[in-house]
Design an enzyme around this catalytic site. Sequence first.
Site, mmCIF file in Angstrom:
data_model
loop_
_atom_site.group_PDB
_atom_site.id
_atom_site.type_symbol
_atom_site.label_atom_id
_atom_site.label_comp_id
_atom_site.label_asym_id
_atom_site.label_seq_id
_atom_site.Cartn_x
_atom_site.Cartn_y
_atom_site.Cartn_z
ATOM 1 N N SER A 34 0.795 -1.237 0.000
ATOM 2 C CA SER A 34 0.000 0.000 0.000
ATOM 3 C C SER A 34 0.816 1.269 0.000
ATOM 4 C CB SER A 34 -0.937 -0.008 1.211
ATOM 5 O OG SER A 34 -0.192 -0.275 2.384
ATOM 6 N N ARG A 43 -7.644 9.831 -9.207
ATOM 7 C CA ARG A 43 -8.179 10.051 -7.852
ATOM 8 C C ARG A 43 -7.033 10.420 -6.900
ATOM 9 N NH1 ARG A 43 -7.001 7.720 -2.552
ATOM 10 N NH2 ARG A 43 -8.875 7.812 -1.299
ATOM 11 N N VAL A 44 -7.244 11.444 -6.113
ATOM 12 C CA VAL A 44 -6.268 11.847 -5.109
ATOM 13 C C VAL A 44 -6.931 11.744 -3.744
ATOM 14 C CG1 VAL A 44 -4.892 13.769 -4.230
ATOM 15 C CG2 VAL A 44 -5.039 13.378 -6.690
ATOM 16 N N GLY A 45 -6.228 11.132 -2.807
ATOM 17 C CA GLY A 45 -6.782 10.986 -1.465
ATOM 18 C C GLY A 45 -6.317 12.086 -0.536
ATOM 19 N N ASP A 46 -6.420 11.819 0.740
ATOM 20 C CA ASP A 46 -6.034 12.804 1.756
ATOM 21 C C ASP A 46 -4.523 12.925 1.902
ATOM 22 O OD1 ASP A 46 -6.074 10.101 2.672
ATOM 23 O OD2 ASP A 46 -5.875 10.806 4.740
ATOM 24 N N THR A 102 -1.343 3.535 4.677
ATOM 25 C CA THR A 102 -0.497 4.677 4.372
ATOM 26 C C THR A 102 0.540 4.805 5.459
ATOM 27 O OG1 THR A 102 -2.192 5.942 3.227
ATOM 28 C CG2 THR A 102 -0.528 7.225 4.363
ATOM 29 N N THR A 155 1.653 7.064 0.111
ATOM 30 C CA THR A 155 0.716 5.956 -0.089
ATOM 31 C C THR A 155 0.492 5.689 -1.568
ATOM 32 O OG1 THR A 155 -1.477 5.142 0.559
ATOM 33 C CG2 THR A 155 -1.388 7.403 -0.189
ATOM 34 N N GLY A 180 -9.377 8.002 2.566
ATOM 35 C CA GLY A 180 -9.059 9.412 2.354
ATOM 36 C C GLY A 180 -10.275 10.291 2.145
ATOM 37 N N THR A 187 -4.394 7.938 8.411
ATOM 38 C CA THR A 187 -4.494 6.799 7.512
ATOM 39 C C THR A 187 -5.941 6.323 7.557
ATOM 40 O OG1 THR A 187 -3.640 4.581 6.991
ATOM 41 C CG2 THR A 187 -3.750 5.159 9.307
ATOM 42 N N GLY A 188 -6.366 5.685 6.497
ATOM 43 C CA GLY A 188 -7.761 5.279 6.414
ATOM 44 C C GLY A 188 -8.353 5.740 5.099
#
Length: 340
Positions: free
Chosen positions: A87, A217-220, A189, A207, A243, A240-241
């Site tokens: 990951s 797609r972009v996460g947090d 992450t 991550t 996003g 983490t988790g």
Amino acid sequence: MPPLSRRQFVTRSVTTVAGSALIGRTSAAPMPPMADLSDSAPLIISTWPFGKPANESALACLKRGGSGLDAIEEGIRLTESDPTNPSVGLAGIPNSEGVVQLDACIMSGPGHRAGGVAALEGFAHPISVARRVMESTPHVLLVGEGARAFAAKNGFERGPKVSPGQKKAWKAWVQQQAEAKRKTDNHDTIAMVALLPDGNVFGGCSTSGRGYKLPGRVGDSPIIGSGLYVDNEVGAAGATGLGENVMRYCGSFLVVEFMRQGLHPQEACIETIRRIARLDPLGFDLAINFIALDKKGRYGAAGTGQGFEYSVTSERSSRVLQSPGLTAKNVGPVGGNVTK
Ligand code: SD4
């Protein structure tokens, strides 16, 4: 509460086979009383058990005379290099097109400087590219093709496009898309925060993001204030988790703001989850987790559900700890005050 193993976290994930390689490297110590959650700097905190060797690498870097940023970068690079980590880095989970797109950011307390890359393809160490964005451009965040071109121009190390294990898992996923689309817990992450003896605070985050995400797609994780936030007056936090559930609330920023108001880092993580759960239609079913430390060397973490494991490293010890886990049942009325 029994520690939540990483196996439980990735249950139902197509990354379970790769993920199991990480399980058992460490076993988490039970949740310590909040009063014990402090240590002297240098102090490094990161998400998950795989953060422990990363913390130790960061500490070794500091001992060799490296800067706070050197330590964060070196620690996170270790995780990015781990071919068994499903990951983070280029062994990470691909997107729905079978392509690994990486997200990372770095932040320096001194100068309140930050840099990040998102949806970066084909490079092994997004944390290093993020640092270069911070140090050599007037920008904070480069994405997609722009980030790739920047990394190429600056000669960063390229990496395999997708690991053989992930390729196989992706092919299986393509065959079972309808079922797999419901599985959203296929991600982890590394977020790392550090307090140095001079009182300065630093952080980084890296991550491959949510597995089988839409391209682009972009996460947090690369977003300052969401996956990471550093404030040299207060401390730092990372997430983490899932996003999507962190970035709609500027989660790490909120943790730091609660610490600014005087909460212990652990209380700040708990109160942030309470705030988010109060506002969110999903309540505590959000799959979000935070780590935090403050300028006094206090630290803590919290997650939804059964909580999660995080790593704490100082000159005295290097440990994996279990965070508190929050559900509608065990935090009292949603939005209630922190219980001291
Ligand atoms: C993301 N927050 O891209 C990351 C993934 C993660 O534990 O941290 N998973 O949504």
